[in-house]
Design a protein around this motif. Structure first.
Motif, PDB file in Angstrom:
ATOM      1  N   ALA A 498       0.805  -1.220   0.000  1.00 28.60           N
ATOM      2  CA  ALA A 498       0.000   0.000   0.000  1.00 28.60           C
ATOM      3  C   ALA A 498       0.843   1.277   0.000  1.00 28.60           C
ATOM      4  O   ALA A 498       0.554   2.204  -0.765  1.00 28.60           O
ATOM      5  CB  ALA A 498      -0.974  -0.006   1.177  1.00 28.60           C
ATOM      6  N   PRO A 499       1.902   1.386   0.823  1.00 29.65           N
ATOM      7  CA  PRO A 499       2.715   2.620   0.779  1.00 29.65           C
ATOM      8  C   PRO A 499       3.363   2.863  -0.579  1.00 29.65           C
ATOM      9  O   PRO A 499       3.390   3.992  -1.068  1.00 29.65           O
ATOM     10  CB  PRO A 499       3.767   2.387   1.874  1.00 29.65           C
ATOM     11  N   ALA A 500       3.887   1.799  -1.194  1.00 27.10           N
ATOM     12  CA  ALA A 500       4.531   1.952  -2.503  1.00 27.10           C
ATOM     13  C   ALA A 500       3.514   2.328  -3.570  1.00 27.10           C
ATOM     14  O   ALA A 500       3.806   3.138  -4.467  1.00 27.10           O
ATOM     15  CB  ALA A 500       5.245   0.652  -2.891  1.00 27.10           C
ATOM     16  N   LEU A 501       2.305   1.763  -3.493  1.00 28.34           N
ATOM     17  CA  LEU A 501       1.259   2.117  -4.452  1.00 28.34           C
ATOM     18  C   LEU A 501       0.894   3.587  -4.336  1.00 28.34           C
ATOM     19  O   LEU A 501       0.597   4.250  -5.338  1.00 28.34           O
ATOM     20  CB  LEU A 501       0.014   1.254  -4.205  1.00 28.34           C
ATOM     21  N   ALA A 502       0.902   4.111  -3.110  1.00 29.59           N
ATOM     22  CA  ALA A 502       0.556   5.517  -2.909  1.00 29.59           C
ATOM     23  C   ALA A 502       1.665   6.445  -3.382  1.00 29.59           C
ATOM     24  O   ALA A 502       1.395   7.548  -3.880  1.00 29.59           O
ATOM     25  CB  ALA A 502       0.265   5.766  -1.426  1.00 29.59           C
ATOM     26  N   VAL A 503       2.921   6.009  -3.261  1.00 31.16           N
ATOM     27  CA  VAL A 503       4.064   6.860  -3.631  1.00 31.16           C
ATOM     28  C   VAL A 503       4.266   6.902  -5.142  1.00 31.16           C
ATOM     29  O   VAL A 503       4.676   7.929  -5.702  1.00 31.16           O
ATOM     30  CB  VAL A 503       5.346   6.357  -2.923  1.00 31.16           C
ATOM     31  N   ALA A 504       3.985   5.800  -5.829  1.00 31.79           N
ATOM     32  CA  ALA A 504       4.200   5.736  -7.279  1.00 31.79           C
ATOM     33  C   ALA A 504       3.298   6.738  -7.999  1.00 31.79           C
ATOM     34  O   ALA A 504       2.269   7.159  -7.478  1.00 31.79           O
ATOM     35  CB  ALA A 504       3.924   4.327  -7.783  1.00 31.79           C
ATOM     36  N   ASP A 505       3.694   7.114  -9.217  1.00 30.25           N
ATOM     37  CA  ASP A 505       2.858   8.010 -10.023  1.00 30.25           C
ATOM     38  C   ASP A 505       1.508   7.362 -10.305  1.00 30.25           C
ATOM     39  O   ASP A 505       0.476   8.029 -10.307  1.00 30.25           O
ATOM     40  CB  ASP A 505       3.561   8.349 -11.345  1.00 30.25           C
ATOM     41  N   ILE A 506       1.524   6.049 -10.564  1.00 31.63           N
ATOM     42  CA  ILE A 506       0.283   5.286 -10.737  1.00 31.63           C
ATOM     43  C   ILE A 506       0.404   3.997  -9.941  1.00 31.63           C
ATOM     44  O   ILE A 506       1.339   3.220 -10.161  1.00 31.63           O
ATOM     45  CB  ILE A 506       0.019   4.910 -12.217  1.00 31.63           C
ATOM     46  N   GLY A 507      -0.508   3.779  -9.015  1.00 28.57           N
ATOM     47  CA  GLY A 507      -0.539   2.532  -8.265  1.00 28.57           C
ATOM     48  C   GLY A 507      -1.652   1.645  -8.792  1.00 28.57           C
ATOM     49  O   GLY A 507      -2.787   2.082  -8.925  1.00 28.57           O
ATOM     50  N   ILE A 508      -1.318   0.391  -9.121  1.00 32.01           N
ATOM     51  CA  ILE A 508      -2.313  -0.571  -9.590  1.00 32.01           C
ATOM     52  C   ILE A 508      -2.359  -1.723  -8.603  1.00 32.01           C
ATOM     53  O   ILE A 508      -1.340  -2.372  -8.346  1.00 32.01           O
ATOM     54  CB  ILE A 508      -1.984  -1.103 -10.999  1.00 32.01           C
ATOM     55  N   ALA A 509      -3.542  -1.993  -8.044  1.00 29.05           N
ATOM     56  CA  ALA A 509      -3.705  -3.064  -7.068  1.00 29.05           C
ATOM     57  C   ALA A 509      -4.344  -4.272  -7.727  1.00 29.05           C
ATOM     58  O   ALA A 509      -5.315  -4.138  -8.468  1.00 29.05           O
ATOM     59  CB  ALA A 509      -4.564  -2.593  -5.891  1.00 29.05           C
ATOM     60  N   MET A 510      -3.792  -5.451  -7.455  1.00 32.84           N
ATOM     61  CA  MET A 510      -4.421  -6.703  -7.865  1.00 32.84           C
ATOM     62  C   MET A 510      -5.476  -7.005  -6.808  1.00 32.84           C
ATOM     63  O   MET A 510      -5.194  -7.604  -5.772  1.00 32.84           O
ATOM     64  CB  MET A 510      -3.389  -7.824  -7.951  1.00 32.84           C
ATOM     65  N   GLY A 511      -6.711  -6.568  -7.041  1.00 31.87           N
ATOM     66  CA  GLY A 511      -7.731  -6.591  -6.006  1.00 31.87           C
ATOM     67  C   GLY A 511      -8.734  -7.707  -6.114  1.00 31.87           C
ATOM     68  O   GLY A 511      -9.792  -7.640  -5.488  1.00 31.87           O
ATOM     69  N   ASP A 530      -5.801 -11.687 -12.877  1.00 33.82           N
ATOM     70  CA  ASP A 530      -5.160 -11.854 -14.181  1.00 33.82           C
ATOM     71  C   ASP A 530      -4.187 -10.699 -14.397  1.00 33.82           C
ATOM     72  O   ASP A 530      -4.583  -9.555 -14.572  1.00 33.82           O
ATOM     73  CB  ASP A 530      -6.232 -11.873 -15.274  1.00 33.82           C
ATOM     74  N   LEU A 531      -2.884 -11.008 -14.373  1.00 28.39           N
ATOM     75  CA  LEU A 531      -1.865  -9.968 -14.490  1.00 28.39           C
ATOM     76  C   LEU A 531      -1.895  -9.280 -15.849  1.00 28.39           C
ATOM     77  O   LEU A 531      -1.501  -8.118 -15.977  1.00 28.39           O
ATOM     78  CB  LEU A 531      -0.480 -10.568 -14.236  1.00 28.39           C
ATOM     79  N   SER A 532      -2.378  -9.969 -16.883  1.00 27.68           N
ATOM     80  CA  SER A 532      -2.390  -9.369 -18.220  1.00 27.68           C
ATOM     81  C   SER A 532      -3.278  -8.129 -18.283  1.00 27.68           C
ATOM     82  O   SER A 532      -3.142  -7.315 -19.206  1.00 27.68           O
ATOM     83  CB  SER A 532      -2.857 -10.394 -19.261  1.00 27.68           C
ATOM     84  N   ARG A 533      -4.182  -7.964 -17.292  1.00 33.19           N
ATOM     85  CA  ARG A 533      -5.021  -6.768 -17.266  1.00 33.19           C
ATOM     86  C   ARG A 533      -4.187  -5.509 -17.025  1.00 33.19           C
ATOM     87  O   ARG A 533      -4.643  -4.405 -17.299  1.00 33.19           O
ATOM     88  CB  ARG A 533      -6.107  -6.894 -16.194  1.00 33.19           C
TER      89      ARG A 533
END
Length: 596
Positions: A498-511, A530-533
């Motif tokens: 979660a911290p890295a997702l917030a710091v990055a310019d775009i955070g993508i979560a496998m939810g 599905d990681l290809s998404r």
């Protein structure tokens, strides 16, 4: 103010229709009406323009205001009225286009489950989902939406998960399977035991994400506004030259009338909303238009390993031992039997491997668990220990860098079992696709040992690997990326990401499995496992931005062409005002291509 403007125009048109019917002096009447309505509109637009400028953006309402004033001054009252109508019609078109483009997003909100059937003392009671507690027993009937996350305790059926994953194929669910809120029961009733509160359940989390995506404005609107200053200058220059050349101020008004600002106002945000809608249909919730813009320009992508590049499921890799009394299956049977009551991930992997090999688990007695170390159990009157190297008292020469459990029998060291994280089948293809989409740098950030990280990086063709990373290490690595490597995407699935997702310019979560903390920190959420998404999200964003830019430029070029024609006096002011609607329609229809 938009609704007030629409109401004002409706009233104006009605009055004009009545006055025309009774034969009143139409030019004078038109002048009076336009003066009054134009005054109200001009003041409201002027206030809006000031607010826009104060926020650091350049509005394009100035062109419309100038066109209204110019047509009034040269006596083109009906043209001024049409400009007002077209400007108001632009608001209506924007509302319609936004509603059309975001229909899929809104359907999620409209279908949010609100009522649950709780089973208590043999009776069924209906209550609000917010009143359901963890551990409650719920009944889900055929055709109903699952209101809250839980585990199936009775029944089996097929469920439709398309609202969450975008996958239309029905999934079979039976006892002990997890069930996500938002899925639809198809054949027979199920009873589930609630495992999460309503606010933490999958569908409610998705609804919150969608609400965020609707409430946050699209950043690209500011990029479109950057065209406003040169476009306005071009309009004034063409109009000024036409006036000077013809010595007729009407030419100036005719040029400004066709200088429609609506392509700048409407095309980009409509395209972005359409792109967000298209992403949601593909199992990707994008929270803002800003995210789409950054995804389209991304130069670097960083992946967490476990649960992202890999499935987060450990499988037995090797069984190493030197005791000739046992076969490999004999040892696996002993170790899996000792671990059969444990919930540890390695224990589950051992039991799964034993079942796959059709080994019968043996009865266990005197089971003891030593937290953070291992277990001790008696099997066939022999004492078996399974755990870490310190717990088993392993010689340093026997230690491995892999994920490993060691075991001993009656105090004598026997050997060890190593595990490997199962690489997602689509991981390598996804990374290759990202390279083809101009993502120059691919990075893996993981807490695993270097040799494990390097193996995964080699298999997936990831260019850089950073092993043994704590959450704060991931943050520092992302922050130190050079400007030429930005925007940077971070892809993760767990609370530690979660911290890295917030710091990055775009955070993508496998939810897909309800990683709530990661999803709330992220800018986009992949709903299907599905990681290809991830590569699909980048591709759709690039397509959307291409359509947005094309739509803006198409509108601008049409306007400039019409201004040049109007400068010759060929297009009367009234006809020019009507042509604004043509430009608006072309721009919006072009922008809506982003939905497909």
């Amino acid at each position: 103010m938009s609704n007030f403007k629409k109401f004002s125009i409706t009233v104006i048109i009605g009055i004009i229709a009545l006055l025309t019917e009774f034969g009143f002096n139409q030019p004078r009447i038109a002048f009076i009406i336009i003066a009054l309505a134009g005054g109200v509109m001009t003041v409201s637009m002027f206030i809006g323009m000031i607010q826009t400028l104060r926020s650091g953006k350049y509005g394009v309402d100035l062109l419309a205001i100038t066109a209204i004033i110019a047509t009034l001054l040269v006596g083109e009252y009906w043209a001024s009225l049409v400009v007002l109508i077209m400007l108001t019609g632009g608001d209506s078109l924007e509302d319609y286009a936004s509603r059309s483009a975001s229909r899929e997003l809104r359907s999620l909100l409209e279908n949010a489950p609100e009522i649950a059937h709780r089973l208590k003392d043999g009776q069924i009671e209906d209550l609000n989902v917010d009143e359901v507690s963890i551990g409650d027993l719920l009944l889900i009937k055929p055709g109903e939406v699952v209101p809250i996350d839980g585990t199936v305790v009775k029944g089996d059926t097929f469920v439709d998960e398309s609202s969450l994953t975008g996958e239309s194929q029905l999934i079979e669910k039976t006892i002990n399977d997890s069930l996500m809120s938002g899925t639809i029961i198809k054949d027979t009733s199920l009873q589930i035991k609630v495992t999460k509160k309503a606010n933490d359940s999958q569908y409610q989390t998705l609804v919150k994400l969608v609400r965020e995506s609707e409430q946050k404005p699209a950043h690209f609107v500011r990029l479109a506004d950057r065209y406003a200053v040169p476009f306005t200058i071009v309009a004034y220059v063409i109009g000024g030259i036409a006036w000077a050349w013809s010595q007729d101020p009407v030419r100036f008004a005719e040029v400004l009338v066709v200088a429609s600002p609506c392509p700048l106002i409407l095309a980009a945000p409509v395209a972005l909303v359409a792109g967000m809608s298209r992403s949601s249909r593909n199992g990707i919730v994008v929270k803002t238009g800003t995210t789409i813009e950054k995804l389209a320009k991304a130069r670097t992508i960083a992946f967490d390993k476990t649960g992202t590049l890999t499935k987060g499921e450990l499988a037995v890799n090797t069984i190493q031992f030197d005791d000739g009394r046992f076969s490999e299956n004999d040892l696996l049977q002993l170790v899996a039997s000792a671990e059969q009551e444990s919930t540890h991930i390695l224990a589950r992997s051992l039991v799964a491997e034993a079942k796959q090999r059709r080994l019968t688990l043996l009865p266990v007695s005197h089971l003891k668990e030593f937290t953070g170390q291992g277990i001790e159990a008696v099997i066939n009157q022999q004492t078996l220990r399974v755990g870490n190297a310190k717990f088993i008292e392993v010689n340093s020469t026997e230690l491995t860098e892999d994920t490993t459990v060691y075991f001993s029998l009656n105090g004598s060291y026997l050997g060890y079992i190593t595990f490997e994280d199962i690489l997602r089948s689509e991981a390598k293809a996804t990374v290759e696709q990202l390279h083809r989409l101009n993502i120059a740098k691919t990075v893996m950030l993981t807490g695993d040992h270097a040799h494990i990280a390097n193996q995964i990086a080699e298999k997936t063709h990831i260019s850089e690997s950073y092993p043994e990373c704590l959450p704060e290490d991931k943050i520092q690595i992302l922050k130190k990326l050079e400007e030429k490597d930005r925007p940077v995407i971070m892809v993760g699935d767990g609370v530690n990401d979660a911290p890295a997702l917030a710091v990055a310019d775009i955070g993508i979560a496998m939810g897909a499995h309800g990683a709530t903390a990661a999803s709330e920190s992220a800018d986009a959420v992949i709903l299907k496992d599905d990681l290809s998404r991830v590569s699909e999200a980048v591709r759709l964003s690039q397509d959307t931005m291409k359509v947005a830019q094309q739509s803006v430029l198409i509108g601008i070029f049409i306007c400039i062409a019409l201004m040049l024609i109007a400068a010759t006096g060929v297009i009367p002011a009234l006809i020019g005002a009507a042509l604004q609607e043509v430009v608006d329609t072309v721009s919006i229809l072009s922008a809506l291509r982003a939905r497909r």
